[in-house]
Scaffold this motif. Sequence first.
Motif, PDB file in Angstrom:
ATOM      1  N   LYS A 108       0.804  -1.219   0.000  1.00 13.85           N
ATOM      2  CA  LYS A 108       0.000   0.000   0.000  1.00 13.85           C
ATOM      3  C   LYS A 108       0.839   1.271   0.000  1.00 13.85           C
ATOM      4  O   LYS A 108       0.395   2.307  -0.503  1.00 13.85           O
ATOM      5  CB  LYS A 108      -0.953  -0.004   1.204  1.00 13.85           C
ATOM      6  N   ASP A 109       2.036   1.201   0.585  1.00 13.02           N
ATOM      7  CA  ASP A 109       2.866   2.400   0.624  1.00 13.02           C
ATOM      8  C   ASP A 109       3.669   2.605  -0.665  1.00 13.02           C
ATOM      9  O   ASP A 109       4.392   3.594  -0.798  1.00 13.02           O
ATOM     10  CB  ASP A 109       3.818   2.369   1.822  1.00 13.02           C
ATOM     11  N   GLN A 110       3.519   1.699  -1.623  1.00 12.68           N
ATOM     12  CA  GLN A 110       4.236   1.823  -2.890  1.00 12.68           C
ATOM     13  C   GLN A 110       3.406   2.491  -3.989  1.00 12.68           C
ATOM     14  O   GLN A 110       3.925   2.754  -5.073  1.00 12.68           O
ATOM     15  CB  GLN A 110       4.686   0.443  -3.386  1.00 12.68           C
ATOM     16  N   TYR A 111       2.132   2.739  -3.720  1.00 10.60           N
ATOM     17  CA  TYR A 111       1.296   3.361  -4.755  1.00 10.60           C
ATOM     18  C   TYR A 111       0.304   4.337  -4.148  1.00 10.60           C
ATOM     19  O   TYR A 111      -0.010   4.281  -2.957  1.00 10.60           O
ATOM     20  CB  TYR A 111       0.580   2.301  -5.591  1.00 10.60           C
ATOM     21  N   THR A 112      -0.176   5.244  -5.011  1.00  8.20           N
ATOM     22  CA  THR A 112      -1.160   6.249  -4.607  1.00  8.20           C
ATOM     23  C   THR A 112      -2.234   6.348  -5.673  1.00  8.20           C
ATOM     24  O   THR A 112      -1.936   6.351  -6.871  1.00  8.20           O
ATOM     25  CB  THR A 112      -0.494   7.635  -4.446  1.00  8.20           C
ATOM     26  N   VAL A 113      -3.485   6.433  -5.243  1.00  2.91           N
ATOM     27  CA  VAL A 113      -4.608   6.691  -6.146  1.00  2.91           C
ATOM     28  C   VAL A 113      -4.870   8.189  -6.177  1.00  2.91           C
ATOM     29  O   VAL A 113      -4.961   8.826  -5.115  1.00  2.91           O
ATOM     30  CB  VAL A 113      -5.881   5.943  -5.686  1.00  2.91           C
ATOM     31  N   CYS A 114      -4.980   8.765  -7.372  1.00  2.69           N
ATOM     32  CA  CYS A 114      -5.201  10.204  -7.488  1.00  2.69           C
ATOM     33  C   CYS A 114      -6.062  10.499  -8.712  1.00  2.69           C
ATOM     34  O   CYS A 114      -6.412   9.589  -9.471  1.00  2.69           O
ATOM     35  CB  CYS A 114      -3.875  10.960  -7.564  1.00  2.69           C
ATOM     36  N   PHE A 115      -6.397  11.783  -8.907  1.00  2.00           N
ATOM     37  CA  PHE A 115      -7.365  12.164  -9.938  1.00  2.00           C
ATOM     38  C   PHE A 115      -6.897  13.404 -10.694  1.00  2.00           C
ATOM     39  O   PHE A 115      -6.437  14.372 -10.092  1.00  2.00           O
ATOM     40  CB  PHE A 115      -8.740  12.398  -9.298  1.00  2.00           C
ATOM     41  N   GLN A 116      -7.052  13.361 -12.007  1.00  2.00           N
ATOM     42  CA  GLN A 116      -6.564  14.422 -12.876  1.00  2.00           C
ATOM     43  C   GLN A 116      -7.708  15.110 -13.628  1.00  2.00           C
ATOM     44  O   GLN A 116      -8.870  14.716 -13.514  1.00  2.00           O
ATOM     45  CB  GLN A 116      -5.566  13.853 -13.886  1.00  2.00           C
ATOM     46  N   SER A 117      -7.375  16.158 -14.392  1.00  2.00           N
ATOM     47  CA  SER A 117      -8.303  16.830 -15.318  1.00  2.00           C
ATOM     48  C   SER A 117      -9.451  17.542 -14.625  1.00  2.00           C
ATOM     49  O   SER A 117     -10.622  17.255 -14.863  1.00  2.00           O
ATOM     50  CB  SER A 117      -8.868  15.817 -16.338  1.00  2.00           C
ATOM     51  N   ARG A 118      -9.124  18.482 -13.766  1.00  2.00           N
ATOM     52  CA  ARG A 118     -10.170  19.279 -13.113  1.00  2.00           C
ATOM     53  C   ARG A 118     -10.683  20.374 -14.028  1.00  2.00           C
ATOM     54  O   ARG A 118     -10.018  20.809 -14.949  1.00  2.00           O
ATOM     55  CB  ARG A 118      -9.611  19.934 -11.847  1.00  2.00           C
ATOM     56  N   LEU A 119     -11.898  20.852 -13.743  1.00  2.00           N
ATOM     57  CA  LEU A 119     -12.487  21.964 -14.479  1.00  2.00           C
ATOM     58  C   LEU A 119     -13.246  22.835 -13.488  1.00  2.00           C
ATOM     59  O   LEU A 119     -14.142  22.365 -12.794  1.00  2.00           O
ATOM     60  CB  LEU A 119     -13.441  21.460 -15.572  1.00  2.00           C
ATOM     61  N   GLY A 120     -12.887  24.113 -13.395  1.00  2.00           N
ATOM     62  CA  GLY A 120     -13.580  25.010 -12.477  1.00  2.00           C
ATOM     63  C   GLY A 120     -12.950  25.017 -11.092  1.00  2.00           C
ATOM     64  O   GLY A 120     -11.947  24.351 -10.831  1.00  2.00           O
ATOM     65  N   LYS A 121     -13.574  25.751 -10.172  1.00  2.00           N
ATOM     66  CA  LYS A 121     -12.991  25.965  -8.845  1.00  2.00           C
ATOM     67  C   LYS A 121     -13.609  25.115  -7.739  1.00  2.00           C
ATOM     68  O   LYS A 121     -13.078  25.040  -6.641  1.00  2.00           O
ATOM     69  CB  LYS A 121     -13.123  27.447  -8.468  1.00  2.00           C
ATOM     70  N   GLU A 122     -14.757  24.494  -7.998  1.00  2.00           N
ATOM     71  CA  GLU A 122     -15.394  23.718  -6.938  1.00  2.00           C
ATOM     72  C   GLU A 122     -14.613  22.431  -6.670  1.00  2.00           C
ATOM     73  O   GLU A 122     -13.816  21.989  -7.507  1.00  2.00           O
ATOM     74  CB  GLU A 122     -16.838  23.406  -7.316  1.00  2.00           C
ATOM     75  N   PRO A 123     -14.817  21.802  -5.505  1.00  2.00           N
ATOM     76  CA  PRO A 123     -14.056  20.598  -5.154  1.00  2.00           C
ATOM     77  C   PRO A 123     -14.340  19.431  -6.100  1.00  2.00           C
ATOM     78  O   PRO A 123     -15.499  19.141  -6.421  1.00  2.00           O
ATOM     79  CB  PRO A 123     -14.537  20.277  -3.738  1.00  2.00           C
ATOM     80  N   TRP A 124     -13.275  18.786  -6.538  1.00  2.00           N
ATOM     81  CA  TRP A 124     -13.370  17.553  -7.310  1.00  2.00           C
ATOM     82  C   TRP A 124     -12.808  16.421  -6.456  1.00  2.00           C
ATOM     83  O   TRP A 124     -12.310  16.643  -5.353  1.00  2.00           O
ATOM     84  CB  TRP A 124     -12.592  17.686  -8.630  1.00  2.00           C
ATOM     85  N   VAL A 125     -12.922  15.191  -6.957  1.00  2.00           N
ATOM     86  CA  VAL A 125     -12.438  14.038  -6.211  1.00  2.00           C
ATOM     87  C   VAL A 125     -10.947  14.204  -5.932  1.00  2.00           C
ATOM     88  O   VAL A 125     -10.183  14.607  -6.812  1.00  2.00           O
ATOM     89  CB  VAL A 125     -12.666  12.739  -7.008  1.00  2.00           C
ATOM     90  N   GLN A 126     -10.547  13.886  -4.712  1.00  2.00           N
ATOM     91  CA  GLN A 126      -9.167  14.095  -4.305  1.00  2.00           C
ATOM     92  C   GLN A 126      -8.535  12.786  -3.825  1.00  2.00           C
ATOM     93  O   GLN A 126      -9.254  11.841  -3.521  1.00  2.00           O
ATOM     94  CB  GLN A 126      -9.130  15.158  -3.199  1.00  2.00           C
ATOM     95  N   PRO A 127      -7.198  12.723  -3.806  1.00  2.00           N
ATOM     96  CA  PRO A 127      -6.236  13.808  -4.023  1.00  2.00           C
ATOM     97  C   PRO A 127      -6.026  14.098  -5.509  1.00  2.00           C
ATOM     98  O   PRO A 127      -6.164  13.208  -6.343  1.00  2.00           O
ATOM     99  CB  PRO A 127      -4.948  13.263  -3.391  1.00  2.00           C
ATOM    100  N   TYR A 128      -5.681  15.352  -5.816  1.00  2.00           N
ATOM    101  CA  TYR A 128      -5.401  15.745  -7.179  1.00  2.00           C
ATOM    102  C   TYR A 128      -4.009  15.243  -7.568  1.00  2.00           C
ATOM    103  O   TYR A 128      -3.068  15.300  -6.765  1.00  2.00           O
ATOM    104  CB  TYR A 128      -5.453  17.262  -7.336  1.00  2.00           C
ATOM    105  N   THR A 129      -3.879  14.792  -8.805  1.00  2.00           N
ATOM    106  CA  THR A 129      -2.586  14.271  -9.266  1.00  2.00           C
ATOM    107  C   THR A 129      -1.481  15.314  -9.125  1.00  2.00           C
ATOM    108  O   THR A 129      -0.353  14.985  -8.722  1.00  2.00           O
ATOM    109  CB  THR A 129      -2.692  13.802 -10.724  1.00  2.00           C
ATOM    110  N   THR A 130      -1.777  16.570  -9.430  1.00  2.00           N
ATOM    111  CA  THR A 130      -0.750  17.615  -9.331  1.00  2.00           C
ATOM    112  C   THR A 130      -0.248  17.759  -7.894  1.00  2.00           C
ATOM    113  O   THR A 130       0.945  17.965  -7.671  1.00  2.00           O
ATOM    114  CB  THR A 130      -1.297  18.959  -9.829  1.00  2.00           C
TER     115      THR A 130
END
Length: 336
Positions: free
Chosen positions: A245-267
Amino acid sequence: MSKKGILLVNLGTPDSPATADVRRYLDQFLMDERVIDIPKLNRTLLVKGIIVPFRSPKTAKLYKEIWNEDGSPLLFYSRVQAKMLQERLGDEYHVELAMRYQNPSIASALANLKAGLVESIQVIPMFPQYASASTGSVMQLVMELVSKWPTVPPISFINSFHDNELMIKVFAENARKHHVESYDHVLFSFHGLPERQLLKCDHTGSYCLKNADCCQTLNDTNKFCYSAQGHDTARLIAQELNLSKDQYTVCFQSRLGKEPWVQPYTTDVLKKLAAEGKKRLLVFSPAFVADCLETLYEITVEYHEEFKALGGEHVQLVESLNDSPVFIEALAGMVK
């Protein structure tokens, strides 16, 4: 002999990287009530008044970076997948390919199946994880179109295939080609969604986003949650590769706008890993079954350059399923 109809549907692509074609694609895509799920007047003002006019020229430049002699990589690989599946299934089936936005359209593909006198239609939205903005949108449009036919044939849908064993094996095998052990960390970067769309999938109204671990395991409450299914896909690929589990991270890319999107953000994850001294990252994008703008440019170019600017050395994309015969076997298994 009567045939069974199979409709493969991917998201879509502009007809060309020209600004006018990109504008038409973005307009159709972003005006979908399931993609930007706000009142129609607000959506129209936002999309047609702000996003499309300003974003089309910039997006067109990005498409030109990935366009090749075969055209759009997404459309090219989608056509290859449809052809391979037709050959795998044989004459008892009639396979059609469609894009939710632009061409070939769902309407034209359904018309071809109707003209082929198929006895039934099975729809496979080519999105491993269910989301209202992707799979749900495909289902809605197919039902709207077929409901107008005088005779409605038996229709079935594949809701998701986030845990398909053969799909998991293909992603893992693609990663092994890059020698997973030579990387400091592995990312599973999924396309992002606004948090409000996850909340709408929680029919209890008391589970989604109530704690930081709500998506970590699938259960009856979150079984249709895009994020939870994504975490499950990542867990299964990691398990196949013997990653802890400590060798990988799940994250999310391609946001649009300022409201909260699914996190953590890839950036944000890139910044965190760079600060920890990580130098080489291996990145999966398991929300896609074919390489496209989000993988070939956003990850391969943008995230690579961003990570290097932060002190990292290399970001390596794990290729998508593309023309893998094993993935075609996975599709055939869903059909049969």
